[in-house]
Enzyme design. Structure first.
Site: not given
Ligand code: FES
Length: 164
Positions: A36, A38, A65, A109
């Site tokens: 992703c 991140d 995120c 996450c």
């Protein structure tokens, strides 16, 4: 994600606690996800309390995120007063528990936050082992780390999260 949980994640992400660099941190860890894109960096400061070395405070920066921001916010609160080994024993699920159970697509996450903490506290992966000038002990900002001139701090690219 349930409505309640969406609201708790949004609230934590809108007003994150412990956001920003920490000067004179005792440990710092940076991780990134290749899937992703991140990234998250965490700084940790210890103090002595009742003969134990415990986490005084932790801060973070992220290109992440909303869920990663929310989890980092609650996790940096949760690990206060814990020893490094107590904090290292916590899973991403535990670190994000104040937000309620995350849906499968958001578990990575919380894993990003867990991995950043692990990178900071685990001697095997901590950048504290890397030679750094005293002035750079807290490391440059996260944005500095993705410039071509960086290189003093290890960024760990994590494997892709399993797809749901
Ligand atoms: Fe990458 Fe949340 S989508 S950490």
């Amino acid at each position: 994600m349930s409505d309640d949980q969406t609201q708790s994640v949004e609230a934590a992400a809108k007003n994150p606690k412990n956001l920003g660099e920490m000067e004179n941190a005792d440990a710092v860890g940076t991780v990134g996800r290749s899937d992703c894109g991140d990234m998250l960096r965490m700084w940790v400061k210890f103090k002595e309390e009742d003969g134990r070395k415990v986490i005084d405070r932790a801060t973070f920066q992220t290109f992440g995120c909303q869920t990663a921001i929310a989890v980092a916010s609650v996790a940096t609160e949760m690990i206060r007063g814990k020893t490094a080994s107590e904090a290292l024993s916590m899973s991403g699920e535990e670190l994000s528990s104040a937000l309620g159970p995350l849906p499968p697509m958001k578990i990575h996450c919380a894993q990003l936050v867990e991995d950043a903490l692990r990178s900071a506290l685990d001697p095997a992966t901590s950048i504290a082992e890397a030679p750094m000038a005293p002035a750079a002990q807290t490391g440059p900002t996260l944005s500095d780390q993705i410039t071509p001139t960086s290189g003093k701090v290890k960024i760990t690219l994590l494997p892709k999260a399993p797809t749901a």
